[in-house]
Scaffold this motif. Structure first.
Motif, mmCIF file in Angstrom:
data_model
loop_
_atom_site.group_PDB
_atom_site.id
_atom_site.type_symbol
_atom_site.label_atom_id
_atom_site.label_comp_id
_atom_site.label_asym_id
_atom_site.label_seq_id
_atom_site.Cartn_x
_atom_site.Cartn_y
_atom_site.Cartn_z
ATOM 1 N N ASN B 73 -19.331 -41.659 10.344
ATOM 2 C CA ASN B 73 -19.498 -40.346 9.695
ATOM 3 C C ASN B 73 -20.576 -40.335 8.618
ATOM 4 O O ASN B 73 -20.426 -39.673 7.588
ATOM 5 C CB ASN B 73 -18.170 -39.884 9.084
ATOM 6 C CG ASN B 73 -17.105 -39.689 10.139
ATOM 7 O OD1 ASN B 73 -17.227 -38.810 10.995
ATOM 8 N ND2 ASN B 73 -16.085 -40.527 10.109
ATOM 9 N N GLY B 94 -12.892 -44.947 5.476
ATOM 10 C CA GLY B 94 -13.416 -43.605 5.210
ATOM 11 C C GLY B 94 -13.967 -43.495 3.795
ATOM 12 O O GLY B 94 -13.944 -42.424 3.197
ATOM 13 N N VAL B 95 -14.468 -44.621 3.281
ATOM 14 C CA VAL B 95 -15.028 -44.631 1.923
ATOM 15 C C VAL B 95 -16.543 -44.775 2.013
ATOM 16 O O VAL B 95 -17.046 -45.765 2.524
ATOM 17 C CB VAL B 95 -14.455 -45.797 1.085
ATOM 18 C CG1 VAL B 95 -15.118 -45.854 -0.294
ATOM 19 C CG2 VAL B 95 -12.943 -45.650 0.949
ATOM 20 N N ARG B 96 -17.259 -43.762 1.554
ATOM 21 C CA ARG B 96 -18.712 -43.859 1.656
ATOM 22 C C ARG B 96 -19.419 -43.171 0.491
ATOM 23 O O ARG B 96 -18.828 -42.372 -0.235
ATOM 24 C CB ARG B 96 -19.195 -43.317 2.997
ATOM 25 C CG ARG B 96 -18.814 -41.883 3.257
ATOM 26 C CD ARG B 96 -19.261 -41.491 4.661
ATOM 27 N NE ARG B 96 -19.123 -40.066 4.862
ATOM 28 C CZ ARG B 96 -18.041 -39.507 5.375
ATOM 29 N NH1 ARG B 96 -17.028 -40.246 5.752
ATOM 30 N NH2 ARG B 96 -17.982 -38.204 5.520
ATOM 31 N N TYR B 97 -20.688 -43.505 0.360
ATOM 32 C CA TYR B 97 -21.535 -42.974 -0.702
ATOM 33 C C TYR B 97 -22.781 -42.363 -0.088
ATOM 34 O O TYR B 97 -23.300 -42.867 0.909
ATOM 35 C CB TYR B 97 -21.998 -44.109 -1.641
ATOM 36 C CG TYR B 97 -20.952 -44.557 -2.639
ATOM 37 C CD1 TYR B 97 -19.790 -45.182 -2.222
ATOM 38 C CD2 TYR B 97 -21.157 -44.359 -4.006
ATOM 39 C CE1 TYR B 97 -18.844 -45.610 -3.137
ATOM 40 C CE2 TYR B 97 -20.217 -44.790 -4.932
ATOM 41 C CZ TYR B 97 -19.062 -45.403 -4.499
ATOM 42 O OH TYR B 97 -18.125 -45.815 -5.405
ATOM 43 N N ALA B 98 -23.249 -41.288 -0.703
ATOM 44 C CA ALA B 98 -24.537 -40.722 -0.323
ATOM 45 C C ALA B 98 -25.380 -40.624 -1.588
ATOM 46 O O ALA B 98 -24.969 -40.010 -2.564
ATOM 47 C CB ALA B 98 -24.351 -39.341 0.293
ATOM 48 N N VAL B 138 -9.063 -34.492 6.549
ATOM 49 C CA VAL B 138 -9.397 -34.062 5.197
ATOM 50 C C VAL B 138 -10.725 -34.714 4.813
ATOM 51 O O VAL B 138 -10.898 -35.918 4.982
ATOM 52 C CB VAL B 138 -8.312 -34.501 4.188
ATOM 53 C CG1 VAL B 138 -8.767 -34.249 2.753
ATOM 54 C CG2 VAL B 138 -6.998 -33.780 4.460
ATOM 55 N N LEU B 139 -11.642 -33.900 4.332
ATOM 56 C CA LEU B 139 -12.906 -34.436 3.832
ATOM 57 C C LEU B 139 -13.014 -34.136 2.348
ATOM 58 O O LEU B 139 -13.050 -32.980 1.941
ATOM 59 C CB LEU B 139 -14.092 -33.825 4.582
ATOM 60 C CG LEU B 139 -15.487 -34.193 4.045
ATOM 61 C CD1 LEU B 139 -15.753 -35.691 4.150
ATOM 62 C CD2 LEU B 139 -16.578 -33.412 4.779
ATOM 63 N N LEU B 140 -13.012 -35.192 1.554
ATOM 64 C CA LEU B 140 -13.191 -35.042 0.110
ATOM 65 C C LEU B 140 -14.639 -35.393 -0.208
ATOM 66 O O LEU B 140 -15.105 -36.485 0.103
ATOM 67 C CB LEU B 140 -12.264 -35.999 -0.653
ATOM 68 C CG LEU B 140 -10.770 -35.850 -0.420
ATOM 69 C CD1 LEU B 140 -10.008 -36.973 -1.118
ATOM 70 C CD2 LEU B 140 -10.272 -34.498 -0.917
ATOM 71 N N GLN B 141 -15.357 -34.460 -0.800
ATOM 72 C CA GLN B 141 -16.725 -34.747 -1.210
ATOM 73 C C GLN B 141 -16.802 -34.627 -2.720
ATOM 74 O O GLN B 141 -16.588 -33.558 -3.284
ATOM 75 C CB GLN B 141 -17.697 -33.787 -0.526
ATOM 76 C CG GLN B 141 -17.820 -34.079 0.971
ATOM 77 C CD GLN B 141 -18.709 -33.097 1.692
ATOM 78 O OE1 GLN B 141 -18.516 -31.899 1.605
ATOM 79 N NE2 GLN B 141 -19.696 -33.611 2.413
ATOM 80 N N VAL B 142 -17.072 -35.738 -3.353
ATOM 81 C CA VAL B 142 -17.118 -35.784 -4.809
ATOM 82 C C VAL B 142 -18.578 -35.779 -5.249
ATOM 83 O O VAL B 142 -19.312 -36.732 -4.995
ATOM 84 C CB VAL B 142 -16.414 -37.046 -5.354
ATOM 85 C CG1 VAL B 142 -16.337 -36.986 -6.880
ATOM 86 C CG2 VAL B 142 -15.035 -37.200 -4.751
ATOM 87 N N PHE B 143 -18.976 -34.684 -5.855
ATOM 88 C CA PHE B 143 -20.358 -34.598 -6.339
ATOM 89 C C PHE B 143 -20.454 -35.258 -7.699
ATOM 90 O O PHE B 143 -19.659 -34.988 -8.598
ATOM 91 C CB PHE B 143 -20.805 -33.130 -6.410
ATOM 92 C CG PHE B 143 -20.994 -32.528 -5.050
ATOM 93 C CD1 PHE B 143 -22.210 -32.616 -4.408
ATOM 94 C CD2 PHE B 143 -19.938 -31.904 -4.410
ATOM 95 C CE1 PHE B 143 -22.382 -32.085 -3.136
ATOM 96 C CE2 PHE B 143 -20.093 -31.364 -3.140
ATOM 97 C CZ PHE B 143 -21.324 -31.455 -2.504
ATOM 98 N N VAL B 144 -21.444 -36.124 -7.825
ATOM 99 C CA VAL B 144 -21.601 -36.894 -9.054
ATOM 100 C C VAL B 144 -23.082 -36.956 -9.418
ATOM 101 O O VAL B 144 -23.943 -36.622 -8.616
ATOM 102 C CB VAL B 144 -21.071 -38.335 -8.863
ATOM 103 C CG1 VAL B 144 -19.576 -38.342 -8.616
ATOM 104 C CG2 VAL B 144 -21.793 -39.027 -7.709
#
Lengths: 61, 147
Positions: B73, B94-98, B138-144
């Motif tokens: 993903n 399901g742990v990733r960074y962009a 469930v898709l959690l997108q954490v904006f940082v």
């Protein structure tokens, strides 16, 4: 949370590199967590209970 | 290119990694074009991975390795997946960074590597019980931001 369920994906997104996506989700401050592409949202760094509550609200809807 | 991490940070991270008992595999996805931070992110990850013998990393191209990216993903670059290991198999939590995990995100990255290694999310029992019963995506997108 992603670690506890195979259904959950968690992505940390650097907002300044992905401004278009951040803007689409009206991100103005960080951290800002969106659930299922905007169906839910939690602003700020919150206790996990608050995020679970928002998740429950989204999934109940 | 000079190292991105100074010796002091390297020492602190190495110390934190000393408690790692299980391996973590970092999948890095870059892209030739339109990726301002791909090179820096790859270098940063290589430096981090070098600080523990429990860490390993593989480097992919989002387009050339599209199937793998889809399996994990990943749709952004620089993108990275923190996967656990079961023998030779990868465990995708399901742990990733962009985007580049620098500044404040650097400590999140180190913490996430430790969590994935231990297999322990650190969450409340109640939260875990709720998540165990989930039956839909469930898709959690954490904006940082780095600061």
């Amino acid at each position: 949370m992603a670690m506890e369920s195979e259904w959950v994906q968690a992505e940390a997104i650097e907002a300044t590199e992905f401004q278009e996506l951040a803007a689409r989700h009206y991100v103005s401050g960080v951290p800002n967590t969106t659930i299922n592409d905007g169906a839910g949202r939690v602003i700020g760094s919150v206790p996990e209970g608050k995020l679970v509550k928002e998740l429950q609200r989204v999934l109940a809807g | 290119m000079a190292d991105l991490l100074n010796d002091q940070i390297k020492g602190q991270v190495r110390e934190a990694f000393a408690e790692m008992k299980a391996p973590v595999h970092v999948l890095f996805f870059g892209e030739e074009e339109n990726c301002t931070y791909c090179d820096d992110t790859q270098q940063l990850l290589e430096e981090v991975v070098s600080l523990s013998n429990q860490l390993e990393m593989s480097v992919y191209d989002l387009n050339a390795n599209a199937d793998l990216a889809a399996r994990f993903n990943v749709d952004k670059t620089p993108g990275m997946v923190l996967a656990g290991k079961d023998g030779d198999d990868l465990i995708d939590y399901g742990v990733r960074y962009a985007g580049i995990p620098s500044g404040h995100e650097f400590s999140s990255l180190i913490n996430d590597l430790l969590r994935v290694s231990s297999g322990d999310s650190g969450l409340d029992t109640k939260t875990r019980a709720y998540l165990k019963d989930l039956k839909e995506p469930v898709l959690l997108q954490v904006f940082v931001t780095p600061t």
